[in-house]
Design an enzyme around this catalytic site. Structure first.
Site, PDB file in Angstrom:
ATOM      1  N   ASP A 171      -5.405  -5.232 -19.423  1.00  0.00           N
ATOM      2  CA  ASP A 171      -6.066  -6.521 -19.464  1.00  0.00           C
ATOM      3  C   ASP A 171      -6.763  -6.600 -20.818  1.00  0.00           C
ATOM      4  O   ASP A 171      -7.190  -5.595 -21.382  1.00  0.00           O
ATOM      5  CB  ASP A 171      -7.071  -6.629 -18.302  1.00  0.00           C
ATOM      6  CG  ASP A 171      -7.528  -8.071 -18.119  1.00  0.00           C
ATOM      7  OD1 ASP A 171      -7.066  -8.946 -18.877  1.00  0.00           O
ATOM      8  OD2 ASP A 171      -8.346  -8.317 -17.216  1.00  0.00           O
TER       9      ASP A 171
ATOM     10  N   ASP B 175      -2.839  -7.050  -9.155  1.00  0.00           N
ATOM     11  CA  ASP B 175      -3.686  -5.867  -9.347  1.00  0.00           C
ATOM     12  C   ASP B 175      -4.975  -6.157  -8.626  1.00  0.00           C
ATOM     13  O   ASP B 175      -5.378  -7.321  -8.496  1.00  0.00           O
ATOM     14  CB  ASP B 175      -3.997  -5.629 -10.836  1.00  0.00           C
ATOM     15  CG  ASP B 175      -5.103  -6.544 -11.328  1.00  0.00           C
ATOM     16  OD1 ASP B 175      -4.838  -7.736 -11.568  1.00  0.00           O
ATOM     17  OD2 ASP B 175      -6.267  -6.078 -11.432  1.00  0.00           O
TER      18      ASP B 175
ATOM     19  N   CYS C  50      -0.342   4.913  10.623  1.00  0.00           N
ATOM     20  CA  CYS C  50      -0.080   5.281   9.230  1.00  0.00           C
ATOM     21  C   CYS C  50       0.448   6.710   9.170  1.00  0.00           C
ATOM     22  O   CYS C  50      -0.019   7.577   9.899  1.00  0.00           O
ATOM     23  CB  CYS C  50      -1.371   5.157   8.425  1.00  0.00           C
ATOM     24  SG  CYS C  50      -1.210   5.636   6.702  1.00  0.00           S
TER      25      CYS C  50
ATOM     26  N   CYS D  71       0.432   8.494   6.247  1.00  0.00           N
ATOM     27  CA  CYS D  71      -0.015   9.116   4.988  1.00  0.00           C
ATOM     28  C   CYS D  71      -0.634  10.481   5.279  1.00  0.00           C
ATOM     29  O   CYS D  71      -0.951  10.819   6.414  1.00  0.00           O
ATOM     30  CB  CYS D  71      -0.991   8.217   4.230  1.00  0.00           C
ATOM     31  SG  CYS D  71      -2.725   8.351   4.727  1.00  0.00           S
TER      32      CYS D  71
ATOM     33  N   CYS E  58      -4.078  10.435   7.025  1.00  0.00           N
ATOM     34  CA  CYS E  58      -4.017  10.134   8.459  1.00  0.00           C
ATOM     35  C   CYS E  58      -3.370  11.275   9.236  1.00  0.00           C
ATOM     36  O   CYS E  58      -3.627  11.443  10.429  1.00  0.00           O
ATOM     37  CB  CYS E  58      -3.307   8.801   8.683  1.00  0.00           C
ATOM     38  SG  CYS E  58      -4.342   7.408   8.140  1.00  0.00           S
TER      39      CYS E  58
ATOM     40  N   HIS F 287      -5.599   6.651   1.202  1.00  0.00           N
ATOM     41  CA  HIS F 287      -5.029   5.942   2.349  1.00  0.00           C
ATOM     42  C   HIS F 287      -4.841   4.460   2.036  1.00  0.00           C
ATOM     43  O   HIS F 287      -3.800   3.875   2.347  1.00  0.00           O
ATOM     44  CB  HIS F 287      -5.916   6.104   3.579  1.00  0.00           C
ATOM     45  CG  HIS F 287      -5.612   5.105   4.650  1.00  0.00           C
ATOM     46  ND1 HIS F 287      -4.552   5.248   5.518  1.00  0.00           N
ATOM     47  CD2 HIS F 287      -6.178   3.911   4.947  1.00  0.00           C
ATOM     48  CE1 HIS F 287      -4.501   4.184   6.308  1.00  0.00           C
ATOM     49  NE2 HIS F 287      -5.472   3.365   5.990  1.00  0.00           N
TER      50      HIS F 287
END
Lengths: 375, 375
Positions: free
Chosen positions: B91, B274, B312, B314, B317, B343
């Site tokens: 940016d 973003d 989830c 991941c 988790c 997560h």
């Protein structure tokens, strides 16, 4: 209970072996990363396994105050709560009560104090310290003691040490009662270690060691060292004390220390170490390396493209430059704490491997001389 | 330069494709984790790769102030400095100058401000913002603009938007000059995106879009939305604006947003997003889940043995309970920030995969309706 097998004793007195406790095994000399609040600061449990850690240390004082032992019990004990597959040890809280808690009052009964978190009032006794550690459920638990700081006058040291030793006997009794009674939620009996105190008085250390070794502890710790006294005094007293401890039980030097301290401790026949240094100095931007410390605050690293330690093969050293780590450290980024803590623990745990190998190869004195010369 | 291939356009207007820029590729719609200071807060670059991130966003304002662009250039540019193998975007700093820096003075020339870090004085102009981004060397760079906050009066919005659009033309000129001259240290030319402003006035948005699309930008961002206005206004203005942007260039909705915002943004034909939310709320103990947000501060999670999100898969988790994460969050431990940030980014990046799949399967409207109903 605890099984300790000495695989090899080096001519220097250093020994290498293995501790097996409640199905968990760790090689000695062992370094135990410190998980004060049930987390080794900045690292995941998976990373610790990857680093080769086999045992971590939690703190009964902290865990008792937050999140509370009821929750830990409900979650299946410390190891299940933090999902740690290896061995665990809890410190009893003696050291923390005296170093962190305000408004302490010590009596023969125990120590009354206020929580450093919310100011609430609590009483820790040898019996309750053991009961708390039964509930937390680590594989190895520690007697409740009263350390003295440095410097400490002889009368004060004598009083605290004799009381600690009386408390040690009460810890044994509480532990035995718990093991046979209703206090102990674990199917396998936890190991209990005694802690030799005695401040900086060789004869008081000797008396403490003698009294404690008359009690059936599974291992013996040396407490109250490396609290500000000169290094020569630390290792003089340590060598003096370990000689008095039974050779067939693990010896644990509490809260020590730098890599060089560990190398010297092993020379004195110590089998277990714990210390917050690798993660604490890591969070503060200091990395250990084979050739000394790298303090990322120093401007000299500003545009240094080299890894923290050019001789290190850890993931951090394979990935990031000193310049980048210095930038994210100065910017207050979590990744800096993660990276330097990880690298430091990698270095500590690789050091323990090298120590064990040197002992098994009967060349520990040479290894230690070389290490201490270059550090 | 930038190549944008639209693989499929859904009847809803959502499109899925791929951007290739300077040898780096990312699938669209894309979510770009935010690495403000050259690190996505609390995560390693290896973790980001594992999470499936293909592009990260750095911030020229922050990097210019610290560590300074000379160092980043010396280290081979942003991607090499942070050892990030994927695509990068910076940016320009317009938004940050106006939101973070004290003592702003805006003129036709540019913006003079003081550093939020050390109070030093600086001047950013369209030309210097482009030059700074040339030196930082991200694959995609952004025009320098002046956003307005919410609410903003029409006169103020008109003035800022018209000036931003004049600055956009100066950015194009500076970029072209840099590409042919000595300013650009990169062998491959960076892509430059324009930013449509116009506050909350549909006709000013329209005028801005018209002026910017006359300039040869490689992509078009929509800026100045999701700054406090009602959601209906955000997406009304967004839909209004994206219709005016060329279909063959990537569209980037800056700084947005929640999972639901992203699903709605894609419906408006947005290709890139973003947002700091997944890591910022993660550090503050809030996890996204398929069924809403989990705020670990809430006492209801105190003894909850379930993972953050039972749906989830991941690593967090699979490893830690809500009770454990709540404990380490309350204890101020870094591991809590790591786990919840990880997560949340996992959830965001899996959401982008599901979005792309739904578009390729021409059922995005149905997917979005279902997602928005359940969230």
């Amino acid at each position: 209970m605890l099984e300790f097998t000495i695989g090899k004793t080096d001519p220097s007195g250093a020994r290498a072996g293995r501790v097996c406790v409640r199905g968990h095994t760790f090689d000695t000399p062992a370094f135990m990363p410190v998980a004060t609040q049930a987390t080794v600061k900045a690292l995941t449990q998976a990373e610790l396994i990857g680093l080769g850690a086999q045992i971590v240390l939690g703190n009964a004082y902290h865990l008792y105050l937050r999140p509370g032992i009821g929750l830990i019990q409900q979650m299946g004990g410390l190891a299940a709560f933090m999902n740690w597959p290896g061995a665990t040890l809890t410190d009893s809280g003696g050291y923390q009560v005296f170093s962190l808690a305000p408004l302490i009052e010590v009596s023969e009964e125990g120590v009354s104090f206020r929580s450093h978190i919310d100011g609430s009032e609590h009483l820790l006794t040898p019996e309750s310290a053991i009961q708390i550690q039964h509930v937390i459920g680590a594989d190895i638990i520690m007697a409740f003691d009263e350390p003295v700081g440095y410097p400490a006058d002889r009368a004060r040291t004598l009083e605290a040490t004799e009381r600690s030793d009386r408390w040690a006997a009460r810890c044994i009794e509480a532990h035995q009662k718990g093991a046979g009674g209703t206090l102990l939620p674990n199917p396998n009996i936890q190991a209990l270690f005694g802690i030799v105190q005695g401040g900086f008085e060789p004869d008081l250390r000797e008396a403490s060691a003698r009294r404690l070794t008359e009690l059936p502890f599974d291992g013996y710790a040396v407490g109250g060292l490396s609290v500000g006294e000169p290094k020569e005094q630390t290792f003089g007293l340590l060598a003096h004390t370990t000689l008095l401890l039974p050779a067939d039980r693990p010896r644990y030097l509490m809260g020590v220390g730098t890599p060089a301290d560990i190398v010297r401790g092993v020379l004195c026949g110590v089998d277990m170490f714990d210390c917050v240094l690798p993660t604490r100095v890591g969070r503060n931007g200091t990395a250990y390396s084979k050739t000394g410390k790298i303090n990322l605050k120093n401007a000299q690293y500003q545009d240094d493209p080299r890894p923290l330690d050019p001789d290190c093969d850890c993931e951090v050293c394979a990935t990031y430059s000193r310049a980048y780590l210095r930038h994210i450290y100065k910017a207050g980024e979590i990744l800096a704490a993660r990276c330097v803590s990880y690298h430091n623990l990698y270095l500590y745990l690789r050091l323990m491997e090298r120590i064990r190998k040197a002992i098994y190869e009967q060349r520990y004195q040479e290894f230690a001389d070389e290490f201490l010369l270059s550090s």
